[in-house]
Design a protein around this motif. Structure first.
Motif, PDB file in Angstrom:
ATOM      1  N   ALA A  88       0.892  -1.186  -0.110  1.00  0.00           N
ATOM      2  CA  ALA A  88       0.063  -0.002  -0.031  1.00  0.00           C
ATOM      3  C   ALA A  88       0.815   1.304  -0.015  1.00  0.00           C
ATOM      4  O   ALA A  88       0.459   2.280  -0.613  1.00  0.00           O
ATOM      5  N   ALA A  89       2.122   1.431   0.543  1.00  0.00           N
ATOM      6  CA  ALA A  89       2.774   2.429   0.859  1.00  0.00           C
ATOM      7  C   ALA A  89       3.518   2.568  -0.601  1.00  0.00           C
ATOM      8  O   ALA A  89       3.947   3.777  -0.795  1.00  0.00           O
ATOM      9  N   GLY A  90       3.790   1.501  -1.290  1.00  0.00           N
ATOM     10  CA  GLY A  90       4.486   1.825  -2.573  1.00  0.00           C
ATOM     11  C   GLY A  90       5.849   2.173  -2.529  1.00  0.00           C
ATOM     12  O   GLY A  90       6.380   1.735  -1.382  1.00  0.00           O
ATOM     13  N   THR A  91       6.294   3.023  -3.144  1.00  0.00           N
ATOM     14  CA  THR A  91       7.721   3.341  -3.369  1.00  0.00           C
ATOM     15  C   THR A  91       7.942   4.788  -2.457  1.00  0.00           C
ATOM     16  O   THR A  91       9.058   5.436  -2.374  1.00  0.00           O
ATOM     17  N   SER A  92       6.704   5.292  -1.860  1.00  0.00           N
ATOM     18  CA  SER A  92       6.706   6.457  -1.222  1.00  0.00           C
ATOM     19  C   SER A  92       7.451   6.464   0.078  1.00  0.00           C
ATOM     20  O   SER A  92       7.880   7.528   0.453  1.00  0.00           O
ATOM     21  N   ALA A  93       7.876   5.267   0.860  1.00  0.00           N
ATOM     22  CA  ALA A  93       8.356   5.201   2.061  1.00  0.00           C
ATOM     23  C   ALA A  93       9.257   3.988   1.870  1.00  0.00           C
ATOM     24  O   ALA A  93       9.162   3.115   1.163  1.00  0.00           O
ATOM     25  N   SER A  94      10.242   3.914   2.707  1.00  0.00           N
ATOM     26  CA  SER A  94      11.242   2.936   2.712  1.00  0.00           C
ATOM     27  C   SER A  94      10.498   2.118   3.923  1.00  0.00           C
ATOM     28  O   SER A  94      10.404   2.683   5.074  1.00  0.00           O
ATOM     29  N   ALA A  95      10.736   0.888   3.912  1.00  0.00           N
ATOM     30  CA  ALA A  95      10.252  -0.146   4.915  1.00  0.00           C
ATOM     31  C   ALA A  95      11.623  -0.978   5.494  1.00  0.00           C
ATOM     32  O   ALA A  95      12.430  -1.339   4.918  1.00  0.00           O
ATOM     33  N   ALA A 168      -7.200  -2.753   7.098  1.00  0.00           N
ATOM     34  CA  ALA A 168      -7.775  -1.940   5.875  1.00  0.00           C
ATOM     35  C   ALA A 168      -7.698  -0.352   6.010  1.00  0.00           C
ATOM     36  O   ALA A 168      -7.652   0.392   5.229  1.00  0.00           O
ATOM     37  N   THR A 169      -7.811   0.130   7.263  1.00  0.00           N
ATOM     38  CA  THR A 169      -7.889   1.552   7.522  1.00  0.00           C
ATOM     39  C   THR A 169      -6.428   2.127   7.249  1.00  0.00           C
ATOM     40  O   THR A 169      -6.390   2.867   6.450  1.00  0.00           O
ATOM     41  N   LEU A 170      -5.418   1.443   7.684  1.00  0.00           N
ATOM     42  CA  LEU A 170      -4.181   2.065   7.264  1.00  0.00           C
ATOM     43  C   LEU A 170      -3.659   1.746   5.935  1.00  0.00           C
ATOM     44  O   LEU A 170      -3.247   2.679   5.193  1.00  0.00           O
ATOM     45  N   CYS A 171      -4.290   0.621   5.350  1.00  0.00           N
ATOM     46  CA  CYS A 171      -3.754   0.381   4.002  1.00  0.00           C
ATOM     47  C   CYS A 171      -4.412   1.525   2.968  1.00  0.00           C
ATOM     48  O   CYS A 171      -3.864   1.674   2.064  1.00  0.00           O
ATOM     49  N   HIS A 172      -5.729   1.671   3.289  1.00  0.00           N
ATOM     50  CA  HIS A 172      -6.318   3.143   2.732  1.00  0.00           C
ATOM     51  C   HIS A 172      -5.668   4.253   2.883  1.00  0.00           C
ATOM     52  O   HIS A 172      -5.302   5.004   1.868  1.00  0.00           O
ATOM     53  N   GLU A 173      -5.168   4.509   4.206  1.00  0.00           N
ATOM     54  CA  GLU A 173      -4.576   5.746   4.214  1.00  0.00           C
ATOM     55  C   GLU A 173      -3.012   5.714   3.541  1.00  0.00           C
ATOM     56  O   GLU A 173      -2.733   6.907   2.881  1.00  0.00           O
ATOM     57  N   LEU A 174      -2.531   4.596   3.503  1.00  0.00           N
ATOM     58  CA  LEU A 174      -1.223   4.701   2.751  1.00  0.00           C
ATOM     59  C   LEU A 174      -1.196   4.893   1.231  1.00  0.00           C
ATOM     60  O   LEU A 174      -0.543   5.277   0.841  1.00  0.00           O
ATOM     61  N   ALA A 175      -2.287   4.061   0.733  1.00  0.00           N
ATOM     62  CA  ALA A 175      -2.531   4.141  -0.633  1.00  0.00           C
ATOM     63  C   ALA A 175      -2.959   5.493  -1.070  1.00  0.00           C
ATOM     64  O   ALA A 175      -2.395   6.093  -1.993  1.00  0.00           O
ATOM     65  N   MET A 176      -3.625   6.161  -0.399  1.00  0.00           N
ATOM     66  CA  MET A 176      -4.045   7.700  -0.492  1.00  0.00           C
ATOM     67  C   MET A 176      -2.821   8.520  -0.439  1.00  0.00           C
ATOM     68  O   MET A 176      -2.653   9.561  -1.192  1.00  0.00           O
ATOM     69  N   ARG A 177      -1.799   8.036   0.350  1.00  0.00           N
ATOM     70  CA  ARG A 177      -0.793   9.062   0.658  1.00  0.00           C
ATOM     71  C   ARG A 177       0.198   8.868  -0.576  1.00  0.00           C
ATOM     72  O   ARG A 177       0.938   9.644  -1.064  1.00  0.00           O
ATOM     73  N   ALA A 178       0.511   7.499  -1.030  1.00  0.00           N
ATOM     74  CA  ALA A 178       1.364   7.178  -1.878  1.00  0.00           C
ATOM     75  C   ALA A 178       0.601   7.341  -3.398  1.00  0.00           C
ATOM     76  O   ALA A 178       1.676   7.550  -4.216  1.00  0.00           O
ATOM     77  N   TYR A 179      -0.480   7.416  -3.529  1.00  0.00           N
ATOM     78  CA  TYR A 179      -0.930   7.670  -5.005  1.00  0.00           C
ATOM     79  C   TYR A 179      -2.032   8.362  -4.749  1.00  0.00           C
ATOM     80  O   TYR A 179      -3.296   8.328  -4.962  1.00  0.00           O
ATOM     81  N   PRO A 180      -2.038  10.051  -4.656  1.00  0.00           N
ATOM     82  CA  PRO A 180      -2.759  10.940  -4.417  1.00  0.00           C
ATOM     83  C   PRO A 180      -3.838  11.415  -5.591  1.00  0.00           C
ATOM     84  O   PRO A 180      -3.636  11.105  -6.546  1.00  0.00           O
TER      85      PRO A 180
END
Length: 180
Positions: A88-95, A168-180
């Motif tokens: 969900a975070a994609g390449t927007s954050a390093s894990a 699901a809540t955090l996945c949605h938040e991460l996806a919105m941040r990664a792919y605005p």
């Protein structure tokens, strides 16, 4: 090295097998977080199976009841959560993960280009409790957010600035941040 010894093969062979499993998207390596904080840190990557269904099949678990009674249920849930959050975070954050020899531990650190750091712990309980190791790691890392992912439906505060949150809540938040 312990994986190689358990399998009865050389370290080189085990590394090749792991590389093949990674290239086949069967497993993923989560690298450790390194920081010069004067503590002994775990420096080996964490290895997780990407597909929890495959893991359950390899363990011979035919159904949910068998899974829930198996000692691997917590590790299975953790791997499932990590895979979903990192995707969900994609390449927007390093894990990364964080672990010291003194017991400080965070299951997932997401480091954002802005300098923000999110500490994420995974608990397979509807009443999750944050352990001392997570608090100790947060003292070391000073994260912007402290989250516990649990299998429930509603976010709620756990105290000390820690928020329990459904996957699901955090996945949605991460996806919105990664792919605005």
């Amino acid at each position: 090295q312990s994986l190689a010894a358990d399998a009865g093969v050389s370290g080189h062979t085990a590394r090749e097998w792991i590389a093949l499993l990674e290239a086949s998207f069967i497993v993923f390596r989560l690298p450790p977080w390194f920081a010069n904080i004067g503590k002994r840190l775990t420096k080996s990557p964490k290895l997780d199976v990407r597909d929890s269904g495959l893991l359950h099949a390899l363990l011979g678990l035919p159904d949910e009841e068998a899974l829930l009674g198996h000692p691997a249920v917590g590790a299975s849930w953790e791997g499932f959560v990590l895979e979903n959050l990192i995707t969900a975070a994609g390449t927007s954050a390093s894990a990364h993960f964080y672990r010291t020899s003194g017991g400080a531990e965070v299951d997932l650190l997401l480091n954002w280009p802005s300098g923000e750091c999110w500490a994420i712990e995974v608990k397979r309980s509807l009443a999750p409790k944050v352990e001392r190791g997570f608090h100790s790691a947060c003292e070391d890392l000073q994260p912007t957010r402290k989250l516990v992912i649990y299998p429930g439906d509603e976010p709620f505060p756990l105290g000390h600035g820690v928020q329990a949150m459904p996957l699901a809540t955090l996945c949605h938040e991460l996806a919105m941040r990664a792919y605005p």
